[in-house]
Scaffold this active site. Structure first.
Site, PDB file in Angstrom:
ATOM      1  N   HIS A   1      -1.485  -1.289  -0.023  1.00 51.53           N
ATOM      2  CA  HIS A   1      -2.624  -1.806   0.752  1.00 51.53           C
ATOM      3  C   HIS A   1      -3.719  -0.747   0.842  1.00 51.53           C
ATOM      4  O   HIS A   1      -4.164  -0.374   1.920  1.00 51.53           O
ATOM      5  CB  HIS A   1      -2.148  -2.274   2.133  1.00 51.53           C
ATOM      6  CG  HIS A   1      -1.165  -3.403   2.034  1.00 51.53           C
ATOM      7  ND1 HIS A   1      -1.509  -4.716   2.259  1.00 51.53           N
ATOM      8  CD2 HIS A   1       0.133  -3.414   1.663  1.00 51.53           C
ATOM      9  CE1 HIS A   1      -0.447  -5.486   2.050  1.00 51.53           C
ATOM     10  NE2 HIS A   1       0.566  -4.724   1.689  1.00 51.53           N
TER      11      HIS A   1
ATOM     12  N   HIS B   1       3.778  -9.962   3.141  1.00 54.22           N
ATOM     13  CA  HIS B   1       3.271  -8.805   3.896  1.00 54.22           C
ATOM     14  C   HIS B   1       3.550  -8.973   5.388  1.00 54.22           C
ATOM     15  O   HIS B   1       3.727  -7.990   6.094  1.00 54.22           O
ATOM     16  CB  HIS B   1       1.770  -8.658   3.636  1.00 54.22           C
ATOM     17  CG  HIS B   1       1.122  -7.527   4.356  1.00 54.22           C
ATOM     18  ND1 HIS B   1       1.690  -6.279   4.484  1.00 54.22           N
ATOM     19  CD2 HIS B   1      -0.092  -7.455   4.994  1.00 54.22           C
ATOM     20  CE1 HIS B   1       0.860  -5.495   5.163  1.00 54.22           C
ATOM     21  NE2 HIS B   1      -0.194  -6.173   5.484  1.00 54.22           N
TER      22      HIS B   1
HETATM   23 MN    MN Z   1      -3.399  -5.396   3.399  1.00 59.84          MN
END
Ligand code: MN
Length: 256
Positions: A69, A79
């Site tokens: 990220h 995520h």
């Molecule tokens: Mn992210």
């Protein structure tokens, strides 16, 4: 002429411009900073293997290291805990990496208020003027925040009460998660507002959109060069097996 020949002809003649929505990726690229006790991501780094020297006389190459990220990147459903049974970044169908894109511009509002939150009413006003959100496409949220991307402190805009960056309200995230879009793209370090740790639920954009199998794009550049409607977006994350996201090259095709 096939549609591909038409497209290639338009590209060659400049009737379609390719806009890079990707921020440069380097050890200077700004990264999110979570408060203790949470673990943080590593930034991007190059590790030289050889550069036309005794380690490799005719070639230059590097190892790279980075969090998933970091910089302009793609958030996959896994995520977030609400999307843990969804796709990892390698499982996103290729067809979903190409689609229509529209822009909602709240840069003036965000300049006046860094904690600006996009509301359902903002999007309803947008659709009244521009038509429905694109099915199987992206909603990009312009905040003007890309102007700060070169400066970690200005980009995160944190003080003793935490980061102050624009995002969307809980109600807006919940509503968007029910729309037929692929996902949302932003200029900020994450798809949620800086203050979203204090929302109920916390980080509603991550929670509702990734929980609904949608995707996120963050730290986009050059959204200002896109038309409100009528462009196409190509999002190309690395197919990291089991990955929760990936730095991505994001391109827009814009008619001129
Ligand atoms: Mn992210």
């Amino acid at each position: 002429m096939t549609t591909i020949e038409t497209l290639l002809g338009d590209l060659a003649a400049g009737r379609i411009e390719v806009i890079d929505l990707t921020a440069p990726l380097s050890d200077k690229t700004t990264i999110i900073q979570l408060p203790p006790p949470f673990a943080n991501t590593a930034g991007f780094q190059l590790h030289e293997i050889s550069r036309y020297d005794e380690r490799g006389p005719a070639w230059y190459w590097n190892n790279i290291s980075a969090g998933e990220h970091v910089g302009t990147h793609f958030d996959a459903p896994v995520h977030w805990i609400s999307g843990k049974d969804g796709y990892d970044v390698s499982q996103v169908p290729p067809k979903q990496l190409v689609g229509p894109v529209v822009v909602i511009d709240k840069s003036a509002e965000c300049a006046a208020n860094p904690d600006y939150l996009l509301e359902v009413a903002d999007i309803e006003a947008w659709t009244a003027a521009n038509g429905p959100l694109p099915e199987g496409g992206w909603l990009l949220y312009r905040t003007g925040w890309d102007a700060r991307a070169h400066d970690q402190a200005a980009f995160l805009n944190a003080n003793e009460t935490g980061p102050h960056t624009p995002g969307m309200s809980v109600a807006c995230a919940q509503w968007l998660a029910q729309q037929p879009i692929l996902g949302v793209g932003v200029e900020t370090v994450g798809t949620d507002a800086g203050a979203a740790h204090s929302f109920d639920p916390p980080f509603p954009c991550h929670s509702f959109l990734l929980g609904a199998g949608k995707y996120g794009l963050t730290q986009l550049a050059n959204i200002a060069k896109l038309p409100t409607t009528g462009a196409m977006l190509v999002a190309a994350p690395l197919p990291i097996v089991g990955g929760s996201g990936s730095p991505a090259r994001i391109l827009a095709f814009v008619p001129r």
